[in-house]
Design a protein around this motif. Structure first.
Motif, PDB file in Angstrom:
ATOM      1  N   MET A   1       0.842  -1.169   0.000  1.00  0.00           N
ATOM      2  CA  MET A   1       0.000   0.000   0.000  1.00  0.00           C
ATOM      3  C   MET A   1       0.892   1.237   0.000  1.00  0.00           C
ATOM      4  N   LYS A   2       0.527   2.185  -0.826  1.00  0.00           N
ATOM      5  CA  LYS A   2       1.320   3.411  -0.916  1.00  0.00           C
ATOM      6  C   LYS A   2       0.643   4.522  -0.118  1.00  0.00           C
ATOM      7  N   PHE A   3       1.486   5.287   0.568  1.00  0.00           N
ATOM      8  CA  PHE A   3       0.989   6.381   1.398  1.00  0.00           C
ATOM      9  C   PHE A   3       1.856   7.616   1.194  1.00  0.00           C
ATOM     10  N   MET A   4       1.226   8.777   1.284  1.00  0.00           N
ATOM     11  CA  MET A   4       1.955  10.029   1.294  1.00  0.00           C
ATOM     12  C   MET A   4       1.915  10.564   2.715  1.00  0.00           C
ATOM     13  N   LEU A   5       3.097  10.836   3.263  1.00  0.00           N
ATOM     14  CA  LEU A   5       3.230  11.464   4.566  1.00  0.00           C
ATOM     15  C   LEU A   5       3.488  12.938   4.307  1.00  0.00           C
ATOM     16  N   MET A   6       2.582  13.798   4.733  1.00  0.00           N
ATOM     17  CA  MET A   6       2.711  15.230   4.459  1.00  0.00           C
ATOM     18  C   MET A   6       2.935  16.009   5.745  1.00  0.00           C
ATOM     19  N   VAL A   7       3.779  17.016   5.656  1.00  0.00           N
ATOM     20  CA  VAL A   7       4.083  17.887   6.780  1.00  0.00           C
ATOM     21  C   VAL A   7       3.478  19.250   6.480  1.00  0.00           C
ATOM     22  N   HIS A   8       2.594  19.714   7.351  1.00  0.00           N
ATOM     23  CA  HIS A   8       1.953  21.014   7.187  1.00  0.00           C
ATOM     24  C   HIS A   8       2.625  22.029   8.104  1.00  0.00           C
ATOM     25  N   HIS A   9       2.878  23.214   7.565  1.00  0.00           N
ATOM     26  CA  HIS A   9       3.463  24.317   8.323  1.00  0.00           C
ATOM     27  C   HIS A   9       2.579  25.549   8.162  1.00  0.00           C
ATOM     28  N   THR A  10       2.813  26.517   9.019  1.00  0.00           N
ATOM     29  CA  THR A  10       2.317  27.862   8.752  1.00  0.00           C
ATOM     30  C   THR A  10       3.555  28.727   8.575  1.00  0.00           C
ATOM     31  N   GLU A  11       3.524  29.587   7.591  1.00  0.00           N
ATOM     32  CA  GLU A  11       4.681  30.435   7.300  1.00  0.00           C
ATOM     33  C   GLU A  11       5.055  31.295   8.507  1.00  0.00           C
ATOM     34  N   ALA A  12       4.054  31.786   9.217  1.00  0.00           N
ATOM     35  CA  ALA A  12       4.312  32.637  10.381  1.00  0.00           C
ATOM     36  C   ALA A  12       5.035  31.873  11.483  1.00  0.00           C
ATOM     37  N   GLU A  13       4.640  30.616  11.729  1.00  0.00           N
ATOM     38  CA  GLU A  13       5.281  29.825  12.776  1.00  0.00           C
ATOM     39  C   GLU A  13       6.717  29.458  12.401  1.00  0.00           C
ATOM     40  N   VAL A  14       6.950  29.116  11.148  1.00  0.00           N
ATOM     41  CA  VAL A  14       8.303  28.785  10.702  1.00  0.00           C
ATOM     42  C   VAL A  14       9.208  30.007  10.840  1.00  0.00           C
ATOM     43  N   ALA A  15       8.674  31.198  10.542  1.00  0.00           N
ATOM     44  CA  ALA A  15       9.466  32.430  10.632  1.00  0.00           C
ATOM     45  C   ALA A  15       9.925  32.718  12.066  1.00  0.00           C
ATOM     46  N   LYS A  16       9.224  32.200  13.062  1.00  0.00           N
ATOM     47  CA  LYS A  16       9.568  32.433  14.471  1.00  0.00           C
ATOM     48  C   LYS A  16      10.693  31.523  14.966  1.00  0.00           C
ATOM     49  N   LEU A  17      11.011  30.464  14.222  1.00  0.00           N
ATOM     50  CA  LEU A  17      11.980  29.479  14.698  1.00  0.00           C
ATOM     51  C   LEU A  17      13.405  30.015  14.654  1.00  0.00           C
TER      52      LEU A  17
ATOM     53  N   LEU B   1      10.775   3.616   1.364  1.00  0.00           N
ATOM     54  CA  LEU B   1      10.785   4.930   0.715  1.00  0.00           C
ATOM     55  C   LEU B   1      10.731   4.773  -0.792  1.00  0.00           C
ATOM     56  N   LEU B   2       9.694   5.323  -1.424  1.00  0.00           N
ATOM     57  CA  LEU B   2       9.552   5.252  -2.878  1.00  0.00           C
ATOM     58  C   LEU B   2      10.146   6.476  -3.572  1.00  0.00           C
ATOM     59  N   VAL B   3       9.941   7.636  -2.988  1.00  0.00           N
ATOM     60  CA  VAL B   3      10.431   8.887  -3.561  1.00  0.00           C
ATOM     61  C   VAL B   3      11.133   9.642  -2.453  1.00  0.00           C
TER      62      VAL B   3
ATOM     63  N   PHE C   1       6.839  16.388   1.745  1.00  0.00           N
ATOM     64  CA  PHE C   1       6.139  15.105   1.722  1.00  0.00           C
ATOM     65  C   PHE C   1       7.108  13.966   1.455  1.00  0.00           C
ATOM     66  N   TYR C   2       6.698  12.778   1.839  1.00  0.00           N
ATOM     67  CA  TYR C   2       7.395  11.524   1.580  1.00  0.00           C
ATOM     68  C   TYR C   2       6.394  10.585   0.927  1.00  0.00           C
ATOM     69  N   LEU C   3       6.815   9.803  -0.034  1.00  0.00           N
ATOM     70  CA  LEU C   3       5.981   8.762  -0.614  1.00  0.00           C
ATOM     71  C   LEU C   3       6.579   7.429  -0.210  1.00  0.00           C
ATOM     72  N   VAL C   4       5.782   6.618   0.496  1.00  0.00           N
ATOM     73  CA  VAL C   4       6.272   5.350   1.030  1.00  0.00           C
ATOM     74  C   VAL C   4       5.362   4.203   0.600  1.00  0.00           C
ATOM     75  N   ASP C   5       5.920   3.010   0.609  1.00  0.00           N
ATOM     76  CA  ASP C   5       5.163   1.797   0.291  1.00  0.00           C
ATOM     77  C   ASP C   5       5.258   0.887   1.501  1.00  0.00           C
ATOM     78  N   CYS C   6       4.152   0.721   2.206  1.00  0.00           N
ATOM     79  CA  CYS C   6       4.113  -0.068   3.433  1.00  0.00           C
ATOM     80  C   CYS C   6       3.154  -1.240   3.264  1.00  0.00           C
ATOM     81  N   ALA C   7       3.359  -2.261   4.066  1.00  0.00           N
ATOM     82  CA  ALA C   7       2.508  -3.448   3.997  1.00  0.00           C
ATOM     83  C   ALA C   7       1.094  -3.166   4.496  1.00  0.00           C
ATOM     84  N   SER C   8       0.928  -2.153   5.346  1.00  0.00           N
ATOM     85  CA  SER C   8      -0.382  -1.866   5.917  1.00  0.00           C
ATOM     86  C   SER C   8      -0.456  -0.407   6.348  1.00  0.00           C
ATOM     87  N   LYS C   9      -1.674   0.028   6.627  1.00  0.00           N
ATOM     88  CA  LYS C   9      -1.860   1.382   7.154  1.00  0.00           C
ATOM     89  C   LYS C   9      -1.212   1.503   8.528  1.00  0.00           C
TER      90      LYS C   9
END
Length: 118
Positions: free
Chosen positions: A1-17, A42-44, A84-92
Motif C-alpha cells: 500500500m502506498k501512502f503520502m506522509l505530508m508535513v503542514h506548516h504555517t509560514e508565520a510559525e516557521v518564521a519564528k523558529l 521509501l519510494l520517492v 512530503f514523503y511517498l512510502v510503500d508499506c505493507a499496511s496502514k
C-alpha cells in the motif's frame, strides 16, 4: 500500500523558529529519511516546497480552462504542505508507525493519505 506522509506548516510559525531549531529538525529529517531507506519503504526521496511569500501559484479552472495566478505560494489557507514523503508499506498500521516517528516542529501537523495508482 502506498501512502503520502505530508508535513503542514504555517509560514508565520516557521518564521519564528531560531536557526538552530531549524537545523536540528533538518538533521532529524536526514536521519528519518535514512531509516525509511534502510527499511525499504521509501519510494520517492522527500521533497519540500519553498515557503516564500510572493511566489506565484497557478491554478487551472476546469470549467473554463482559465489560469488564475494567486498570491501564494500556496492555496489561500493558513497551513501549507511544506514537504512530503511517498512510502510503500505493507499496511496502514505500518505507515502510521512511520508517521509517528517523523520529526517535526511544535507547530507542525502531519497527515497520512493512502495513494492509489491511476
Amino acid at each position: 500500500m502506498k501512502f503520502m506522509l505530508m508535513v503542514h506548516h504555517t509560514e508565520a510559525e516557521v518564521a519564528k523558529l531560531a536557526p538552530q531549531e531549524i537545523e536540528r529538525v533538518v538533521q532529524e529529517h536526514v536521519s528519518y529519511t535514512e531509516a525509511l531507506k534502510a527499511a525499504g519503504v521509501l519510494l520517492v526521496a522527500p521533497r519540500g516546497f519553498r515557503l516564500k511569500s510572493g511566489q506565484e501559484m497557478v491554478r487551472v479552472v476546469k470549467n473554463n480552462g482559465a489560469q488564475v495566478a494567486l498570491d501564494g505560494p500556496h492555496a489561500e489557507t493558513k497551513e501549507v504542505v511544506g514537504s512530503f514523503y511517498l512510502v510503500d508499506c505493507a499496511s496502514k498500521a505500518e505507515a502510521l508507525g512511520w508517521l509517528k516517528k517523523h520529526p517535526m516542529w511544535d507547530s507542525d501537523t502531519l497527515e497520512l493519505r493512502e495513494v492509489w495508482d491511476c
